[in-house]
Design an enzyme around this catalytic site. Structure first.
Site, PDB file in Angstrom:
ATOM      1  CB  SER A  80      -0.926   0.020   1.220  1.00 35.87           C
ATOM      2  OG  SER A  80      -1.795  -1.076   1.171  1.00 35.87           O
ATOM      3  CD  GLU A 117      12.350  -3.794  -1.790  1.00 37.28           C
ATOM      4  OE1 GLU A 117      12.434  -3.738  -0.550  1.00 37.28           O
ATOM      5  OE2 GLU A 117      11.415  -3.263  -2.436  1.00 37.28           O
ATOM      6  CG  ASP A 129      10.763   2.847   1.243  1.00 40.18           C
ATOM      7  OD1 ASP A 129      10.721   4.086   1.288  1.00 40.18           O
ATOM      8  OD2 ASP A 129      10.089   2.166   0.444  1.00 40.18           O
TER       9      ASP A 129
HETATM   10  P1  ADP Z   1       5.012  -1.918   0.107  1.00 46.64           P
HETATM   11  O1  ADP Z   1       6.450  -2.036   0.452  1.00 46.64           O
HETATM   12  O2  ADP Z   1       4.623  -0.547  -0.303  1.00 46.64           O
HETATM   13  O3  ADP Z   1       4.098  -2.441   1.157  1.00 46.64           O
HETATM   14  P2  ADP Z   1       5.832  -3.844  -1.854  1.00 46.64           P
HETATM   15  O4  ADP Z   1       5.172  -4.424  -3.043  1.00 46.64           O
HETATM   16  O5  ADP Z   1       7.167  -3.226  -2.003  1.00 46.64           O
HETATM   17  O6  ADP Z   1       4.782  -2.821  -1.202  1.00 46.64           O
HETATM   18  O7  ADP Z   1       5.986  -4.958  -0.743  1.00 46.64           O
HETATM   19  C1  ADP Z   1       4.900  -5.762  -0.373  1.00 46.64           C
HETATM   20  C2  ADP Z   1       5.340  -7.197  -0.291  1.00 46.64           C
HETATM   21  O8  ADP Z   1       6.226  -7.385   0.832  1.00 46.64           O
HETATM   22  C3  ADP Z   1       4.216  -8.168  -0.037  1.00 46.64           C
HETATM   23  O9  ADP Z   1       3.548  -8.499  -1.239  1.00 46.64           O
HETATM   24  C4  ADP Z   1       4.958  -9.349   0.549  1.00 46.64           C
HETATM   25  O10 ADP Z   1       5.603 -10.086  -0.456  1.00 46.64           O
HETATM   26  C5  ADP Z   1       6.045  -8.679   1.384  1.00 46.64           C
HETATM   27  N1  ADP Z   1       5.633  -8.525   2.804  1.00 46.64           N
HETATM   28  C6  ADP Z   1       5.532  -7.395   3.515  1.00 46.64           C
HETATM   29  N2  ADP Z   1       5.136  -7.641   4.792  1.00 46.64           N
HETATM   30  C7  ADP Z   1       4.995  -8.975   4.890  1.00 46.64           C
HETATM   31  C8  ADP Z   1       4.598  -9.878   5.947  1.00 46.64           C
HETATM   32  N3  ADP Z   1       4.274  -9.428   7.158  1.00 46.64           N
HETATM   33  N4  ADP Z   1       4.576 -11.202   5.658  1.00 46.64           N
HETATM   34  C9  ADP Z   1       4.910 -11.658   4.432  1.00 46.64           C
HETATM   35  N5  ADP Z   1       5.267 -10.880   3.410  1.00 46.64           N
HETATM   36  C10 ADP Z   1       5.316  -9.547   3.616  1.00 46.64           C
HETATM   37 MG    MG Z   2       8.158  -1.806  -0.876  1.00 46.18          MG
END
Ligand code: ADP
Ligand code: MG
Length: 347
Positions: A80, A117, A129
């Site tokens: 998000s 990443e 971030d």
């Molecule tokens: P953002 O960093 O803005 O939330 P991203 O697409 O960069 O969006 O990262 C989201 C992804 O990070 C998720 O789809 C998942 O793969 C991983 N992720 C984040 N938090 C968790 C969690 N608590 N458990 C598992 N995967 C997670």
């Molecule tokens: Mg991200």
């Protein structure tokens, strides 16, 4: 100029013997496993990329990392724009380092997580971030120089609240466009370097130089460059405004920032624009803009503290009326990152 917020990812960790890492995410109800003694799996395009990335990069740079059982749970909304990915990386890194009885400075943890990443999840993200998730400080935003990693903590006045509004949508484009924007900016630097010798990134280009030489660039590339160059200037102006407590000016800069993200960088979307417009119409709002990679996700608004409740109800009702979607709205506080939390726990 990011800040850490109170939402967090928590990892419970236990030693496993050997070099096998097993991780369970309570958010996704999934479990994964890999053996650090075996070659890395190919990119899976899911959360296991972050886990493997962090474990393997740490193992190479600060290892050896021991086997572990990890239980992961968090309240950062996933995907998000609030950087749940960096939150996950930093939490996992802190847990693995702790189990392996190794210590790294916060900025080094951030750099290794960024590398994880970049290399394992394939996102060419910058350092902002991860740096924030490590080194955020309660009550402060961070004026971060992403090149030198110099940082300055700027107090967020207690008379204001940060309201985060989640559009609850995520458009397909989000992940691919991020890397494309980077390419377009690199193309801009390449073109401008013919006229401005010695520049390494848009950071080295002034608004005047862009006005002078920009018309020689492809029109779309010029718009991307104009966003970055003007955003850098706005960030510095924003820091100056925050230091003198001028929230009205800070808010105007946020609005300009959103317009630039929308029109020049083209990473906004209908839902984000609606959310920002609604926020602008609420009494006591200084400014509002999208946050994160765009194409959905969240906006962030700076709001007079006494109007915060009214903001949430008005914006939620307006957004529902226009889109049929009930948004989540979070009142956020500038909070400590992982490094400070861990330092506190260790006393
Ligand atoms: P953002 O960093 O803005 O939330 P991203 O697409 O960069 O969006 O990262 C989201 C992804 O990070 C998720 O789809 C998942 O793969 C991983 N992720 C984040 N938090 C968790 C969690 N608590 N458990 C598992 N995967 C997670
Ligand atoms: Mg991200």
């Amino acid at each position: 100029m990011p800040m850490a917020i109170q939402m967090a990812t928590t990892v419970a960790a236990a030693p496993a013997g050997g070099r096998v890492v097993t991780a369970r995410s309570e958010n996704l109800h999934q479990e994964i496993q890999f053996d650090l003694n075996q070659p890395a799996h190919r990119r899976q395009g899911d959360w296991s990329d972050y886990l493997q990335g962090v474990a393997r990069v740490l193992d190479q740079e600060a290892g050896p990392i021991s086997g572990a059982h990890l239980l992961i749970a968090g309240d950062v909304p996933l995907g998000s724009g609030l950087s749940s990915s960096a939150s996950l990386e930093v939490a996992v890194a802190s847990a693995l380092l702790g189990l392996s009885e190794k210590k790294l400075a916060g900025r080094n943890i951030a750099l290794l997580c960024q590398r994880a990443e970049n290399e394992f999840a394939g996102s060419r993200c910058g350092i902002m971030d991860q740096f924030t998730a490590c080194l955020g400080r309660a009550g402060h935003a961070i004026l971060l120089d992403c090149r030198s990693l110099d940082s300055e903590y700027l107090r967020v006045p207690s008379s204001a609240r940060i309201l985060v509004s989640n559009t609850m949508v995520k458009h397909e484009l989000a992940s691919s466009e991020y890397n494309r924007r980077r390419e377009e900016c690199e193309e801009g630097v390449h073109g401008l370097a013919k006229r401005i010798p010695g520049i390494e990134s848009l950071r080295d280009v002034t608004i005047e130089q862009l006005e002078q030489f920009g018309p020689e660039l492809d029109k779309r590339v010029l718009r991307r460059c104009r966003h970055v160059v003007t955003e850098n200037a706005r960030t510095l102006a924003g820091a100056a405004a925050l230091k003198r407590g001028d929230l009205a000016e800070f808010g105007r800069l946020m609005i300009q920032s959103h317009e630039s993200l929308r029109d020049d960088y083209e990473v906004s979307c209908k839902e984000l624009d609606i959310m920002v417009e609604l926020a602008r119409g609420v009494e006591g709002v200084y400014g509002s803009r999208m946050t994160g990679g765009g194409f959905g996700g969240c906006t962030v608004s700076l709001v007079d503290a006494v109007r915060a409740n009214e903001f949430a109800s008005t914006v939620a009702a307006g957004y529902f009326q226009k889109t049929g979607i009930t948004p989540d709205i979070y009142a956020c506080m500038a909070s400590a990152g992982a490094s400070e939390e861990i330092a506190e726990e260790l006393g």
